[in-house]
Design an enzyme around this catalytic site. Structure first.
Site, PDB file in Angstrom:
ATOM      1  N   ARG A 114       2.198   9.804  -6.782  1.00 17.02           N
ATOM      2  CA  ARG A 114       0.861  10.410  -6.747  1.00 17.02           C
ATOM      3  C   ARG A 114       0.143  10.024  -5.473  1.00 17.02           C
ATOM      4  O   ARG A 114       0.421   8.967  -4.902  1.00 17.02           O
ATOM      5  CB  ARG A 114       0.013  10.022  -7.962  1.00 17.02           C
ATOM      6  CG  ARG A 114      -0.374   8.547  -8.069  1.00 17.02           C
ATOM      7  CD  ARG A 114      -1.590   8.138  -7.276  1.00 17.02           C
ATOM      8  NE  ARG A 114      -2.026   6.800  -7.670  1.00 17.02           N
ATOM      9  CZ  ARG A 114      -2.731   5.971  -6.906  1.00 17.02           C
ATOM     10  NH1 ARG A 114      -3.015   6.319  -5.651  1.00 17.02           N
ATOM     11  NH2 ARG A 114      -3.133   4.799  -7.337  1.00 17.02           N
ATOM     12  N   GLU A 213     -10.724   8.826 -10.806  1.00 17.84           N
ATOM     13  CA  GLU A 213     -11.216   7.823  -9.844  1.00 17.84           C
ATOM     14  C   GLU A 213     -11.428   8.464  -8.471  1.00 17.84           C
ATOM     15  O   GLU A 213     -12.319   8.084  -7.722  1.00 17.84           O
ATOM     16  CB  GLU A 213     -10.207   6.693  -9.751  1.00 17.84           C
ATOM     17  CG  GLU A 213     -10.628   5.583  -8.847  1.00 17.84           C
ATOM     18  CD  GLU A 213      -9.626   4.440  -8.834  1.00 17.84           C
ATOM     19  OE1 GLU A 213      -9.028   4.148  -9.877  1.00 17.84           O
ATOM     20  OE2 GLU A 213      -9.447   3.869  -7.756  1.00 17.84           O
ATOM     21  N   ARG A 217      -6.185  13.686  -7.985  1.00 22.08           N
ATOM     22  CA  ARG A 217      -4.961  12.886  -8.023  1.00 22.08           C
ATOM     23  C   ARG A 217      -3.849  13.900  -8.163  1.00 22.08           C
ATOM     24  O   ARG A 217      -3.772  14.586  -9.197  1.00 22.08           O
ATOM     25  CB  ARG A 217      -4.966  11.891  -9.180  1.00 22.08           C
ATOM     26  CG  ARG A 217      -5.890  10.675  -8.981  1.00 22.08           C
ATOM     27  CD  ARG A 217      -5.339   9.744  -7.925  1.00 22.08           C
ATOM     28  NE  ARG A 217      -6.211   8.642  -7.550  1.00 22.08           N
ATOM     29  CZ  ARG A 217      -6.168   7.434  -8.103  1.00 22.08           C
ATOM     30  NH1 ARG A 217      -5.330   7.200  -9.094  1.00 22.08           N
ATOM     31  NH2 ARG A 217      -6.973   6.465  -7.689  1.00 22.08           N
ATOM     32  N   CYS A 259     -11.705   3.614  -4.127  1.00 23.12           N
ATOM     33  CA  CYS A 259     -11.309   2.198  -4.141  1.00 23.12           C
ATOM     34  C   CYS A 259     -10.599   1.884  -2.819  1.00 23.12           C
ATOM     35  O   CYS A 259      -9.666   2.601  -2.438  1.00 23.12           O
ATOM     36  CB  CYS A 259     -10.384   1.905  -5.302  1.00 23.12           C
ATOM     37  SG  CYS A 259      -9.787   0.196  -5.312  1.00 23.12           S
ATOM     38  N   THR A 261      -8.333  -0.081  -2.195  1.00 22.51           N
ATOM     39  CA  THR A 261      -6.887  -0.345  -2.322  1.00 22.51           C
ATOM     40  C   THR A 261      -6.073   0.930  -2.120  1.00 22.51           C
ATOM     41  O   THR A 261      -4.884   0.861  -1.861  1.00 22.51           O
ATOM     42  CB  THR A 261      -6.532  -0.899  -3.719  1.00 22.51           C
ATOM     43  OG1 THR A 261      -6.861   0.098  -4.704  1.00 22.51           O
ATOM     44  CG2 THR A 261      -7.262  -2.184  -3.997  1.00 22.51           C
ATOM     45  N   ARG A 268       0.861   6.128  -4.649  1.00 22.13           N
ATOM     46  CA  ARG A 268       1.583   5.173  -5.483  1.00 22.13           C
ATOM     47  C   ARG A 268       2.833   5.879  -5.980  1.00 22.13           C
ATOM     48  O   ARG A 268       2.743   6.893  -6.677  1.00 22.13           O
ATOM     49  CB  ARG A 268       0.733   4.705  -6.671  1.00 22.13           C
ATOM     50  CG  ARG A 268       1.364   3.517  -7.394  1.00 22.13           C
ATOM     51  CD  ARG A 268       0.387   2.919  -8.401  1.00 22.13           C
ATOM     52  NE  ARG A 268       0.506   3.560  -9.686  1.00 22.13           N
ATOM     53  CZ  ARG A 268       1.404   3.217 -10.614  1.00 22.13           C
ATOM     54  NH1 ARG A 268       2.264   2.235 -10.373  1.00 22.13           N
ATOM     55  NH2 ARG A 268       1.442   3.832 -11.773  1.00 22.13           N
ATOM     56  N   ARG A 297       3.749  -3.162 -13.072  1.00 25.53           N
ATOM     57  CA  ARG A 297       2.700  -2.808 -14.041  1.00 25.53           C
ATOM     58  C   ARG A 297       3.333  -2.543 -15.410  1.00 25.53           C
ATOM     59  O   ARG A 297       4.542  -2.358 -15.527  1.00 25.53           O
ATOM     60  CB  ARG A 297       1.974  -1.510 -13.623  1.00 25.53           C
ATOM     61  CG  ARG A 297       1.076  -1.634 -12.412  1.00 25.53           C
ATOM     62  CD  ARG A 297       0.262  -0.347 -12.197  1.00 25.53           C
ATOM     63  NE  ARG A 297      -0.520  -0.427 -10.956  1.00 25.53           N
ATOM     64  CZ  ARG A 297      -1.451   0.472 -10.605  1.00 25.53           C
ATOM     65  NH1 ARG A 297      -1.694   1.521 -11.376  1.00 25.53           N
ATOM     66  NH2 ARG A 297      -2.116   0.346  -9.480  1.00 25.53           N
ATOM     67  N   GLU A 302      -2.532   1.164 -15.405  1.00 27.74           N
ATOM     68  CA  GLU A 302      -2.999  -0.091 -14.815  1.00 27.74           C
ATOM     69  C   GLU A 302      -3.569  -0.965 -15.924  1.00 27.74           C
ATOM     70  O   GLU A 302      -4.174  -0.485 -16.860  1.00 27.74           O
ATOM     71  CB  GLU A 302      -4.103   0.270 -13.830  1.00 27.74           C
ATOM     72  CG  GLU A 302      -4.517  -0.853 -12.948  1.00 27.74           C
ATOM     73  CD  GLU A 302      -5.486  -0.358 -11.885  1.00 27.74           C
ATOM     74  OE1 GLU A 302      -6.058   0.739 -12.031  1.00 27.74           O
ATOM     75  OE2 GLU A 302      -5.638  -1.056 -10.899  1.00 27.74           O
TER      76      GLU A 302
END
Ligand code: ADP
Ligand code: DAR
Length: 344
Positions: A114, A213, A217, A259, A261, A268, A297, A302
């Site tokens: 993703r 988020e 995505r 975010c 990160t 990811r 994970r 998450e």
């Protein structure tokens, strides 16, 4: 939030409590971005959730400039990426060396890759207005509904979604849900579930989450370990969507995300992989994932746990590496994990 410098409990390990010094706080506390986003907004999640790993979210691209005094040390600490560095993107599947590492499907249950994307010239989720969020849903779902061929599919708004469809999408690992307290405190769940939804193609191998988020995505996923095929489908989909939806991008930080990160590739790449023998020795397991810059994970998202010896293994690095390198990190690690599991 009070105007006082936040006091964190001694057990707090977040990047926020590490890098928000009195000096940084005093220098940033009265600043505001063009969307009206403040330092208080940016750090609220890490104040409410002292178990955060990071604890900050950006409200718009400008947040990374206005609050650079806090974001820059966090970005350098997390990604090893300096203010003088520039991000490079490479979405060419030809550059990936990844023949299926598990053609007999003995270890890899499923593969998912993703990317996060946000719409250019609009605030990010934490600062978006209700009207802007609804417009993004209308524009993006409209563009997706025009997709043809293997990407053709249907959009499912969460608002008004039947319990039956919701249950099926959760079982398919397709559905995102509210309730993440980190996102809640960041203002990412405002007006939930309005403006949120999921698009998936008819084969359920290509999905887009709208207004989770990040505003998009873009997800490619399938059973088994054909990582190259999953990456190729994702690249094709990204290219088709970008013809209609401009993405927020900067030379320095790559694709802009709420975010820090996820900055850079915002990618990811993960496999759900059964490693019952290796996972009995977490030290040995972690040594291999550390060597390949991978994260372990659980299999329900998450902050979840593994089940039945199946783990979600994915790349940690997102910024300062290309998309091909993210997938290659994951692939090379998976090859070694499988070899080790076989040897036990
Ligand atoms: P992300 O930030 O990439 O969305 P999460 O860990 O929150 O990551 O995962 C989101 C959802 O995707 C979860 O339901 C998770 O079970 C599912 N998922 C992640 N990786 C895979 C995979 N390789 N195969 C199947 N489902 C996956
Ligand atoms: N839970 C937040 C975010 C960490 C990274 N994960 C994301 N962005 N989904 C934390 O600070 O721990």
């Amino acid at each position: 939030m009070s105007d006082k410098f936040p006091i964190f409990p001694k057990e707090c390990k977040s990047m926020l409590c590490k890098h928000l010094t009195q000096e940084v706080y005093q220098g940033l506390k009265d600043k505001k971005t063009v969307s009206g986003f403040t330092l208080a907004n940016a750090i609220q999640s890490g104040i409410d959730n002292v178990d955060s790993g990071i604890g900050v979210y950006a409200g718009d691209t400008e947040s990374y400039e206005i609050f650079a005094g806090l974001f820059d040390p966090i970005i350098e600490d997390y990604h090893g990426f300096k203010t003088t560095d520039s991000h490079q993107s490479n979405l060419n599947p030809d550059d990936l060396k990844a023949p299926n590492p598990d053609p007999e499907n003995e270890y890899i249950v499923s593969t998912r890759i993703r990317v996060g994307r946000n719409v250019a010239n609009l605030p990010l989720g934490p600062a978006i207005t209700r009207e802007q969020r609804k417009q993004i849903e209308a524009d993006v779902s409209g563009s997706l509904s025009a997709l043809t061929g293997s990407l053709a599919g249907k959009y499912f708004p969460i608002e008004g979604m039947s319990a039956e469809i919701s249950k099926q999408l959760i079982e398919d690992h397709f559905l995102f849900k509210a309730g993440d307290r980190f996102l809640q405190s960041a203002g990412l769940n405002r007006d939930w579930p309005e403006g949120r939804g999921i698009y998936h193609n008819d084969e359920k191998t290509f999905l887009v989450w709208i207004n989770e988020e990040d505003q998009l995505r873009i997800i490619s996923m399938q059973m088994g370990g054909d990582i190259a095929e999953v990456f190729t489908r994702l690249v094709t989909a990204i290219g088709e969507i970008e013809k209609k939806v401009p993405f927020s991008y900067s030379k320095h930080l790559g694709y802009i995300t709420s975010c820090p990160t996820n900055l850079g590739t915002a990618m990811r790449a993960s496999v759900h992989i059964a490693l019952p023998k290796l996972s009995a020795d977490m030290q040995a397991f972690q040594a291999i994932t550390d060597k390949h810059h991978l994260q372990i994970r659980g299999i329900h998202g998450e902050h979840s746990e593994s089940e039945g010896g199946v783990y979600d293994i994915s790349n940690m690095r997102r910024l300062g590496v290309t998309e091909v390198q993210c997938v290659q990190d994951m692939y090379d690690g998976v090859v070694e994990l499988i070899a080790c599991e076989k040897s036990l």
